[in-house]
Design an enzyme around this catalytic site. Sequence first.
Site, PDB file in Angstrom:
ATOM      1  N   ASP A   1      33.716 -21.806  -0.981  1.00 13.10           N
ATOM      2  CA  ASP A   1      33.399 -22.833  -0.345  1.00 13.10           C
ATOM      3  C   ASP A   1      34.469 -23.677  -0.135  1.00 13.10           C
ATOM      4  O   ASP A   1      35.659 -23.282  -0.589  1.00 13.10           O
ATOM      5  CB  ASP A   1      32.404 -23.646  -1.092  1.00 13.10           C
ATOM      6  CG  ASP A   1      31.478 -24.603  -0.432  1.00 13.10           C
ATOM      7  OD1 ASP A   1      31.494 -24.619   0.845  1.00 13.10           O
ATOM      8  OD2 ASP A   1      30.916 -25.476  -1.093  1.00 13.10           O
TER       9      ASP A   1
ATOM     10  N   THR B   1      21.529 -17.827  -4.779  1.00 13.70           N
ATOM     11  CA  THR B   1      20.454 -17.070  -5.223  1.00 13.70           C
ATOM     12  C   THR B   1      19.743 -16.668  -4.036  1.00 13.70           C
ATOM     13  O   THR B   1      19.635 -17.282  -2.947  1.00 13.70           O
ATOM     14  CB  THR B   1      19.740 -17.274  -6.430  1.00 13.70           C
ATOM     15  OG1 THR B   1      18.727 -18.433  -5.754  1.00 13.70           O
ATOM     16  CG2 THR B   1      20.325 -17.919  -7.615  1.00 13.70           C
TER      17      THR B   1
ATOM     18  N   TRP C   1      20.470 -15.434   6.157  1.00 19.57           N
ATOM     19  CA  TRP C   1      19.302 -15.830   5.679  1.00 19.57           C
ATOM     20  C   TRP C   1      17.688 -15.211   6.218  1.00 19.57           C
ATOM     21  O   TRP C   1      17.047 -14.910   5.763  1.00 19.57           O
ATOM     22  CB  TRP C   1      18.897 -17.114   5.148  1.00 19.57           C
ATOM     23  CG  TRP C   1      19.890 -17.831   4.383  1.00 19.57           C
ATOM     24  CD1 TRP C   1      21.128 -18.676   4.481  1.00 19.57           C
ATOM     25  CD2 TRP C   1      20.040 -17.293   2.882  1.00 19.57           C
ATOM     26  NE1 TRP C   1      21.666 -18.870   3.352  1.00 19.57           N
ATOM     27  CE2 TRP C   1      21.316 -18.131   2.358  1.00 19.57           C
ATOM     28  CE3 TRP C   1      19.370 -16.686   1.818  1.00 19.57           C
ATOM     29  CZ2 TRP C   1      21.621 -18.082   1.042  1.00 19.57           C
ATOM     30  CZ3 TRP C   1      19.696 -16.346   0.721  1.00 19.57           C
ATOM     31  CH2 TRP C   1      20.929 -17.183   0.222  1.00 19.57           C
TER      32      TRP C   1
END
Length: 453
Positions: free
Chosen positions: A57, A66, A420
């Site tokens: 990051d 997670t 995602w």
Amino acid sequence: MNRRIFGLENEYGVTCTFRGQRRLTPDEVARYLFRRVVSWGRSSNVFLRNGARLYLDVGSHPEYATGECDSVTDLIAHDKAGERILEGLLVDAQKRLHDEGIFGDVYLFKNNTDSAGNSYGCHENYLVSRHGDFAKLADVLIPFLVTRQLICGAGKVLQTPRGAVYSVSQRAEHIWEGVSSATTRSRPIINTRDEPHADAERFRRLHVIVGDSNMSETTMLLKVASTDLVLRMIEAGIVMRDLTLDNPIRAIREISHDMTGRREVRLANGREASALDIQGEYLSKARDFVDRRELGTPAVERALSLWERTLKAIESGDLSGIEREIDWVIKYRLIERYRAQNNLGLASPRVAQLDLAYHDIHRPRGLYYLLERKGAVTRVVDDLRVFEAKSVPPQTTRARLRGEFIKRAQERRRDFTVDWVHLKLNDQAQRTVLCKDPFKSHDERVEKLIASM
């Protein structure tokens, strides 16, 4: 929402020292840490077989997010698996450095502040319905989140112009707004940037960035389960007392500097209330809500019991009943014992070193793990469950689909791209599956894509 998707993101502090002096810059250490990741993932931003995301990051902070979990115990296992994965990278980086003749110790800290006063976070994610009133949700949540540090802060020795004080939260000093779409510049309590990572017509992702990173599994359980219960009450239309704070940012600091929980902060209606009062109000509503609706699962009952015991212990001034379960108390008792044995003031550099060593994730060296080996802290999940979570995704959410897809693609040496919501094979057909439902752990389209490899 009786079934909710949770996720935790933790940024880690990184350093390399030799005989007490900094040996490499954080950038250089991070490059060594991620060399193994880049060698197999061709990037320092990768998704793993357990459904999680691991990346570097802003400011050279390794971050582990997670996979989607629908139970708090699963979430704790997967957050701890992230620690173990990063510990593996640390051991590998240490060996590479020694092989290259660079001597020093690599450290990864699961904390929220460094010695230069920089802050990095633990971000909590809660899936909420798109159809609720988000502004109202934030209004009810903010007094809860501002005072929640009393039950789940990580604790920190803070150097102030008036001397050293023990503060219950690390993150409190670095929060500057109530609700905002920024995460680094202004550091709000709730981040409103609308990225649901799901069907945007049905869901919204509540992104809470006010919390501390936790070493203690029981503190993590209380932090997430209590927040989930408050969300469920808001969603169910339970009428809450108006606890809107006059100045949440001043209140968060005042509460952080008061271990007794008794310091009163000003409410918007002109009244005053302490963190103990405010948390007590939410607890009593939550207890009543769970009893009336028969929502008492083992995890919920355990969280409610710990919530109540924590408030009672703080109110009585006798913290011994929670010294195995609440991070800031575990660390405070450790520091106080050490100070008494060595006749040290709170401002001593040796105390600051102890404060930091509590968050060291390298198990042979970190003080939290020393306490764990001695049986001095209470667990929620065992080592086997954490070990499994390093490679096996949560089985009841979308994370399972992502993890299975990545596993098969890696085994078959296929080029792929995932995020995602997307699973994509980078072949001529560029086949992509969009997974918009985070609750869905089985999908024929994904099974077909996997079978075709």
